[in-house]
Design a protein around this motif. Structure first.
Motif, PDB file in Angstrom:
ATOM      1  N   TRP A 296      20.847 102.729 100.091  1.00 27.30           N
ATOM      2  CA  TRP A 296      22.586 102.193  99.865  1.00 27.30           C
ATOM      3  C   TRP A 296      22.363 100.650 100.359  1.00 27.30           C
ATOM      4  CZ3 TRP A 296      27.614 103.347 100.195  1.00 27.30           C
ATOM      5  CH2 TRP A 296      28.367 102.176  99.935  1.00 27.30           C
ATOM      6  N   TYR A 297      21.456 100.136 100.573  1.00 22.32           N
ATOM      7  CA  TYR A 297      21.194  98.872 101.081  1.00 22.32           C
ATOM      8  C   TYR A 297      20.290  98.411  99.536  1.00 22.32           C
ATOM      9  CZ  TYR A 297      23.406  98.735 105.379  1.00 22.32           C
ATOM     10  OH  TYR A 297      24.281  98.710 106.572  1.00 22.32           O
ATOM     11  N   SER A 298      19.784  99.133  98.804  1.00 27.50           N
ATOM     12  CA  SER A 298      19.264  98.352  98.486  1.00 27.50           C
ATOM     13  C   SER A 298      20.397  98.252  96.658  1.00 27.50           C
ATOM     14  CB  SER A 298      17.927  99.890  97.213  1.00 27.50           C
ATOM     15  OG  SER A 298      17.288 100.014  98.572  1.00 27.50           O
ATOM     16  N   ALA A 299      21.314  99.434  96.865  1.00 27.04           N
ATOM     17  CA  ALA A 299      22.818  99.863  95.940  1.00 27.04           C
ATOM     18  C   ALA A 299      23.242  98.470  96.727  1.00 27.04           C
ATOM     19  CB  ALA A 299      22.907 101.214  95.761  1.00 27.04           C
ATOM     20  N   ALA A 300      23.530  98.204  97.457  1.00 22.15           N
ATOM     21  CA  ALA A 300      24.303  96.819  97.885  1.00 22.15           C
ATOM     22  C   ALA A 300      23.653  95.763  98.068  1.00 22.15           C
ATOM     23  CB  ALA A 300      24.061  96.928  99.764  1.00 22.15           C
ATOM     24  N   GLY A 301      21.877  95.439  97.421  1.00 23.39           N
ATOM     25  CA  GLY A 301      21.759  94.112  96.525  1.00 23.39           C
ATOM     26  C   GLY A 301      21.121  93.066  98.273  1.00 23.39           C
ATOM     27  N   GLN A 302      20.783  94.194  98.965  1.00 21.90           N
ATOM     28  CA  GLN A 302      20.328  94.205 100.286  1.00 21.90           C
ATOM     29  C   GLN A 302      18.232  93.875 100.427  1.00 21.90           C
ATOM     30  OE1 GLN A 302      22.307  93.673 104.067  1.00 21.90           O
ATOM     31  NE2 GLN A 302      24.206  94.238 102.857  1.00 21.90           N
ATOM     32  N   LEU A 303      18.353  95.002  99.454  1.00 21.23           N
ATOM     33  CA  LEU A 303      16.686  95.503  99.222  1.00 21.23           C
ATOM     34  C   LEU A 303      16.676  95.069  97.889  1.00 21.23           C
ATOM     35  CD1 LEU A 303      16.081  98.390 101.599  1.00 21.23           C
ATOM     36  CD2 LEU A 303      15.180  96.519 101.880  1.00 21.23           C
ATOM     37  N   ASP A 304      15.364  94.797  97.562  1.00 15.36           N
ATOM     38  CA  ASP A 304      14.731  94.424  95.970  1.00 15.36           C
ATOM     39  C   ASP A 304      13.922  95.601  96.127  1.00 15.36           C
ATOM     40  OD1 ASP A 304      15.530  91.802  96.016  1.00 15.36           O
ATOM     41  OD2 ASP A 304      14.452  90.970  96.864  1.00 15.36           O
ATOM     42  N   GLY A 305      13.535  96.407  94.423  1.00 10.71           N
ATOM     43  CA  GLY A 305      13.077  97.505  94.536  1.00 10.71           C
ATOM     44  C   GLY A 305      13.696  98.415  94.140  1.00 10.71           C
ATOM     45  N   ASP A 306      12.910  99.352  93.664  1.00 10.45           N
ATOM     46  CA  ASP A 306      12.908 101.208  93.719  1.00 10.45           C
ATOM     47  C   ASP A 306      13.151 101.777  95.332  1.00 10.45           C
ATOM     48  OD1 ASP A 306      13.399 103.598  92.877  1.00 10.45           O
ATOM     49  OD2 ASP A 306      12.399 103.502  91.920  1.00 10.45           O
ATOM     50  N   PRO A 307      14.256 102.390  95.543  1.00 15.39           N
ATOM     51  CA  PRO A 307      14.269 103.074  96.795  1.00 15.39           C
ATOM     52  C   PRO A 307      12.997 104.151  96.754  1.00 15.39           C
ATOM     53  CG  PRO A 307      16.526 102.833  96.117  1.00 15.39           C
ATOM     54  CD  PRO A 307      15.816 101.722  95.214  1.00 15.39           C
ATOM     55  N   ALA A 308      13.282 104.629  95.848  1.00 11.83           N
ATOM     56  CA  ALA A 308      12.503 105.818  95.713  1.00 11.83           C
ATOM     57  C   ALA A 308      10.636 105.821  95.954  1.00 11.83           C
ATOM     58  CB  ALA A 308      12.571 106.106  94.660  1.00 11.83           C
ATOM     59  N   THR A 309      10.958 103.947  95.989  1.00  6.16           N
ATOM     60  CA  THR A 309       9.168 103.964  95.908  1.00  6.16           C
ATOM     61  C   THR A 309       8.556 103.223  97.108  1.00  6.16           C
ATOM     62  OG1 THR A 309       9.395 101.943  94.992  1.00  6.16           O
ATOM     63  CG2 THR A 309       8.622 103.876  93.508  1.00  6.16           C
ATOM     64  N   MET A 310       9.934 103.136  98.218  1.00  9.12           N
ATOM     65  CA  MET A 310       9.496 102.106  99.052  1.00  9.12           C
ATOM     66  C   MET A 310       9.366 103.336 100.431  1.00  9.12           C
ATOM     67  SD  MET A 310      13.404  99.578  99.316  1.00  9.12           S
ATOM     68  CE  MET A 310      13.381  99.084  98.014  1.00  9.12           C
ATOM     69  N   ASN A 311       8.754 102.340 100.861  1.00 10.50           N
ATOM     70  CA  ASN A 311       8.153 103.771 102.175  1.00 10.50           C
ATOM     71  C   ASN A 311       8.758 103.342 103.801  1.00 10.50           C
ATOM     72  OD1 ASN A 311       6.664 105.139 104.896  1.00 10.50           O
ATOM     73  ND2 ASN A 311       4.616 103.835 104.097  1.00 10.50           N
ATOM     74  N   ILE A 312       9.272 104.114 103.757  1.00  8.29           N
ATOM     75  CA  ILE A 312      10.488 104.228 105.632  1.00  8.29           C
ATOM     76  C   ILE A 312      10.004 103.685 106.698  1.00  8.29           C
ATOM     77  CG2 ILE A 312      11.965 106.039 104.656  1.00  8.29           C
ATOM     78  CD1 ILE A 312      10.677 107.944 106.773  1.00  8.29           C
ATOM     79  N   GLU A 313       8.662 104.221 107.163  1.00 10.64           N
ATOM     80  CA  GLU A 313       7.690 103.237 108.156  1.00 10.64           C
ATOM     81  C   GLU A 313       7.245 102.264 108.173  1.00 10.64           C
ATOM     82  OE1 GLU A 313       3.907 105.937 108.992  1.00 10.64           O
ATOM     83  OE2 GLU A 313       5.540 107.682 109.319  1.00 10.64           O
ATOM     84  N   ASP A 314       8.124 101.087 106.493  1.00 10.33           N
ATOM     85  CA  ASP A 314       7.852  99.974 106.813  1.00 10.33           C
ATOM     86  C   ASP A 314       9.554  99.243 107.194  1.00 10.33           C
ATOM     87  OD1 ASP A 314       5.535  99.963 105.652  1.00 10.33           O
ATOM     88  OD2 ASP A 314       6.128  99.916 103.471  1.00 10.33           O
ATOM     89  N   PHE A 315      10.467 100.690 107.590  1.00 13.22           N
ATOM     90  CA  PHE A 315      11.103 100.047 107.907  1.00 13.22           C
ATOM     91  C   PHE A 315      12.115 100.736 109.463  1.00 13.22           C
ATOM     92  CE2 PHE A 315      11.009  99.619 103.223  1.00 13.22           C
ATOM     93  CZ  PHE A 315      11.828  98.572 103.605  1.00 13.22           C
ATOM     94  N   TRP A 316      11.477 102.062 109.708  1.00 14.19           N
ATOM     95  CA  TRP A 316      11.885 102.906 111.183  1.00 14.19           C
ATOM     96  C   TRP A 316      10.353 102.648 111.602  1.00 14.19           C
ATOM     97  CZ3 TRP A 316      16.425 105.319 112.512  1.00 14.19           C
ATOM     98  CH2 TRP A 316      17.227 105.506 112.068  1.00 14.19           C
ATOM     99  N   TYR A 317       9.974 103.370 113.188  1.00 13.08           N
ATOM    100  CA  TYR A 317       9.368 103.447 113.773  1.00 13.08           C
ATOM    101  C   TYR A 317      10.260 104.377 114.247  1.00 13.08           C
ATOM    102  CZ  TYR A 317       5.714 103.245 117.127  1.00 13.08           C
ATOM    103  OH  TYR A 317       4.404 103.792 117.936  1.00 13.08           O
TER     104      TYR A 317
END
Length: 326
Positions: A296-317
């Protein structure tokens, strides 16, 4: 238990009010400082019930209400506060700060509401819109509407609080806004509802409000974090079974108990509607919510890059939530 009320003038810029709750003999340095992104309202009643449950398990805390999400995020980034309300994905990525989300408080269940000038989202192309805060949930919804529908809003103005944006609509100061479930229902079920339209919007599962903190602080205060997450999970699960638990457990002497009687009397309806609409998850969100947020936040322009390549543990604990679920 002592309660200290600080005047607004004694707080940092942007803060509205703070209340400190300390157990006898507790040191202020051990107090968990929580940055709210708005003043206490019926929407925060469940959160304060969870705080009371956590307090009963030994959590000492202090809350400060800031005027918007951006100020709450900055307060945590600066170390002024320990835990914040919001979805600070942009700050996580661009500041490289070790912020991590620990709990999804609510989903983005918001609705475009307009005067009768408009009947569908496409009609809003080039039209001004009233939103909650710059970079917040309603701003992200507006961004995704533009992307998916192929329109561009006109000027964006920001007024925190759905009820305040409803007042602007009813006062003729705005023709289009995005507001929460509760205020949408109140408006459309009331006599003024005939003058407004609720426009169809795609389903959204991403987080509107979440709790986040600095990773170092989370790891150094794991016991307090676990108490807090346990209390939140138990509250949200009990609420899903019986929404009236929020009204029944609301402390009459606490910040929610001091709200106008009409709001307190409406808590059962508010939480029944919210549970039915799926506003709250019963598992705290976790990996599922994290992935939905990245998309969502990638589509909203608040995250850069492809969400499929992102690691959720870089954002959530996720560890406290996993422990609470076991």
């Amino acid at each position: 238990m002592k309660t200290f009320l600080k005047s607004a003038t004694s707080l940092a810029a942007g803060a509205i009010v703070a209340v400190t709750l300390l157990s006898p003999g507790a040191a202020a340095a051990d107090t968990v400082k929580i940055a709210l992104a708005e003043t206490p309202s019926d929407e925060l009643a469940a959160f304060f019930v969870a705080l009371d449950r956590a307090k009963a398990e030994g959590l000492d805390y202090e809350w400060t209400a800031f005027s918007d999400e951006e100020l709450a995020i900055q307060a945590v980034l600066s170390g002024q506060m320990d835990i914040g309300f919001g979805t600070p994905y942009s700050a996580m990525q661009r500041s490289k700060a070790p912020l991590r989300i620990i709990y999804q408080l609510s989903k983005l269940k918001f609705f475009p509401v307009t005067t009768k000038k408009y009947s569908k989202l496409e009609d809003l192309d080039g039209e001004p819109i009233l939103l909650h805060s710059r970079g917040g949930g309603t701003d992200s919804i507006a961004n995704v509407i533009e992307d998916r529908i192929g329109i561009t809003f006109g000027s964006r103005s920001y007024v925190p609080g759905s009820s305040n944006r409803v007042a602007a609509l009813m006062g003729g100061q705005a023709d289009a806004t995005i507001i929460d479930l509760s205020n949408t229902n109140k408006l459309m079920r009331g006599p003024a509802g005939k003058d407004f339209n609720v426009l169809d919007l795609f389903e959204v599962e991403a987080s509107d409000e979440a709790l986040f903190a600095n990773l170092d602080w989370i790891e150094n205060n794991s016991e307090d974090v676990q108490i807090f997450v346990n209390a939140l999970l138990s509250t949200y699960q009990d609420m899903a079974e019986d929404p009236t638990v929020i009204r029944r457990e609301t402390n009459p002497d606490g910040p929610i108990g001091q709200l106008p009687p009409a709001l307190l009397e409406g808590l059962d309806e508010f939480y029944s509607d919210a549970v039915e609409a799926g506003l709250y998850s019963t598992d705290g969100g976790g990996a599922r919510a994290a992935q939905a947020d990245l998309e969502w936040y990638s589509a909203a322009g608040q995250l850069d890059g492809d969400p499929a390549t992102m690691n959720i543990e870089d954002f959530w604990y996720l560890e406290p939530l996993k422990a609470a679920q076991n």
